[in-house]
Design a protein around this motif. Structure first.
Motif: not given
Length: 196
Positions: A4-17
């Motif tokens: 959940r935390a990593l999916l939120q992070a991916a959603d917050q910064d859509r460029e960071d892999p």
């Protein structure tokens, strides 16, 4: 929680892999997610950064035999998917380790690391990619450490092995395992594998 935390992070910064790279590797292993989901996260990381090393290492781990893949899948991934051809050394090392430690079959591990096709591919990649490459910054230490570790175990070219160890000497605090030991006592470690 990690997913959940990593999916939120991916959603917050859509460029960071990074979130997808982590999900594709260690999180997928830990949560035992379906293979299709791990692949989707790997592809999502690559969509953001096509040569992301963490994503490739995560995916590589999942195709290793010890994590439910196979030696063939692992070598195919390293040869045909990884942007850095040095990854085949990781595949060779993993397969050797499987025979040496998991199966506890020293004869099979010796046959594998001395196989003429493995030795030839090892040396071809070495000469084509890193033989003349200096380690100019920390970002290159990992690939040279990977090469040095497999060259040590393979025991196929003492000069190449010593050359990689010399390149790594100034970076000794950044390496571990057999390479770190070989930097302290190269003769003992090199002779252990080259004479078997």
């Amino acid at each position: 929680a990690a997913r959940r935390a990593l999916l939120q992070a991916a959603d917050q910064d859509r460029e960071d892999p990074t979130p997808f790279a982590l999900l594709a590797g260690s999180v997928s292993m830990g949560l035992q997610v379906p293979k299709e989901q791990a692949i989707a996260w790997f592809e999502a990381a690559l969509a953001r950064h096509p040569t992301n090393a963490a994503a490739y290492m995560g995916r590589f781990s999942l195709v290793c035999q010890k994590w439910g893949g196979s030696h063939a899948q692992m070598k195919d991934f390293a040869r045909n998917r990884a942007p850095d051809k040095i990854m085949i050394y990781k595949a060779f090392y993993e397969e050797w380790l499987w025979y040496e430690n998991f199966l506890n079959d020293p004869r099979r591990s010796l046959r594998f690391r001395k196989d003429p096709a493995i030795v030839a591919e090892t040396m071809q990649i070495y000469h084509d990619s890193i033989a003349q490459e200096a380690i100019s910054d920390l970002s290159l230490v990992s690939r040279h450490s990977t090469a040095a570790e497999w060259l040590l175990v393979c025991g196929c070219d003492e000069e190449a092995t010593r050359g990689e160890l010399e390149k790594l000497r100034p970076w000794k605090s950044a390496v571990g395992g057999r390479v770190a030991i070989a930097l302290v006592n190269p003769d003992a470690v090199i002779s252990r594998y080259s004479t078997q």
